[in-house]
Design an enzyme around this catalytic site. Structure first.
Site, short mmCIF file in Angstrom:
data_model
loop_
_atom_site.label_atom_id
_atom_site.label_comp_id
_atom_site.label_asym_id
_atom_site.label_seq_id
_atom_site.Cartn_x
_atom_site.Cartn_y
_atom_site.Cartn_z
N GLY A 46 0.82 -1.20 0.00
CA GLY A 46 0.00 0.00 0.00
C GLY A 46 0.86 1.25 0.00
CD GLN A 51 3.63 5.56 2.63
OE1 GLN A 51 2.57 5.09 2.23
NE2 GLN A 51 4.64 4.79 3.03
CB CYS A 93 5.92 1.50 6.79
SG CYS A 93 5.37 3.07 6.12
CG LEU A 94 6.48 0.86 0.51
CD1 LEU A 94 5.69 1.30 -0.72
CD2 LEU A 94 7.58 -0.11 0.11
CG HIS A 135 0.24 0.67 7.24
ND1 HIS A 135 1.25 0.18 8.04
CD2 HIS A 135 0.82 1.58 6.44
CE1 HIS A 135 2.39 0.79 7.73
NE2 HIS A 135 2.16 1.63 6.75
CD GLU A 136 -0.93 2.26 2.94
OE1 GLU A 136 -0.49 3.42 2.90
OE2 GLU A 136 -0.18 1.27 3.10
CG HIS A 139 0.79 6.22 5.85
ND1 HIS A 139 1.95 6.76 6.36
CD2 HIS A 139 1.09 4.95 5.51
CE1 HIS A 139 2.91 5.83 6.32
NE2 HIS A 139 2.41 4.72 5.82
ZN ZN Z 1 3.26 2.88 5.53
#
Ligand code: ZN
Length: 171
Positions: A46, A51, A93-94, A135-136, A139
């Protein structure tokens, strides 16, 4: 090597609250397409607008992993309208390359969102999709997975977190 477009931990944009998308125009459509591409390249599940440095309530999710046949979602203004159960799962997480930690979240969620055609929809999710959605959406509110970790776990990660903060300033 092409510089990654993904913002790293330490970048203030990750702590900002994204704003509701009021109009689905070419800017939003282009942004969503770019995010899907960036997420795929990074092999992520995701990606949220914060991000990539944008503050629209927009996220993309791709649960195709290995042998699981998943789905690709683009969600505008997503909200969790129901949740149930509890599950502790290792999460990454990216924006935190190489780092992960166990996060407890509801096991099941029902999400309401708008798609790129402007249609409102609801989706029930469990497993990886439920995890990714929560999670998203976090964010978009400036919340990060490390916020759920214990003080001790964060202390163990301190060196890596400080290194990320430094790196994020150079981008
Ligand atoms: Zn993340």
């Amino acid at each position: 090597m092409e510089k990654s477009k993904i913002k790293l931990y330490g970048d203030p944009v990750l702590r900002k609250k994204a704003q509701p998308v009021k109009k689905i125009d070419d800017r939003i459509r282009t942004e969503a397409a770019k995010m899907l591409e960036i997420m795929r390249k990074a092999r992520g599940v995701g990606l949220a607008a914060n991000q990539v440095g944008l503050l629209d309530r927009l996220c993309v999710i791709d649960t195709n992993r290995g042998d699981t046949k998943g789905e690709i979602y683009t969600l505008l203004n997503p909200v969790i309208i129901r949740n149930e159960g509890k599950l502790k799962v290792e999460e990454g997480c990216l924006s935190f390359p190489e780092l992960c930690g166990e996060v407890e979240r509801p096991a099941y969620v029902r999400v309401r969102a708008v798609d790129l055609e402007g249609r409102e929809f609801e989706a029930d999710a469990e497993g990886l999709l439920a995890r990714a959605l929560q999670h998203e959406i976090d964010h978009l509110d400036g919340v990060l997975f490390i916020d759920y970790l214990s003080f001790a776990k964060k202390l163990l990660m301190k060196k890596e977190l400080d290194a990320l903060k430094k790196l994020s300033k150079k981008r």
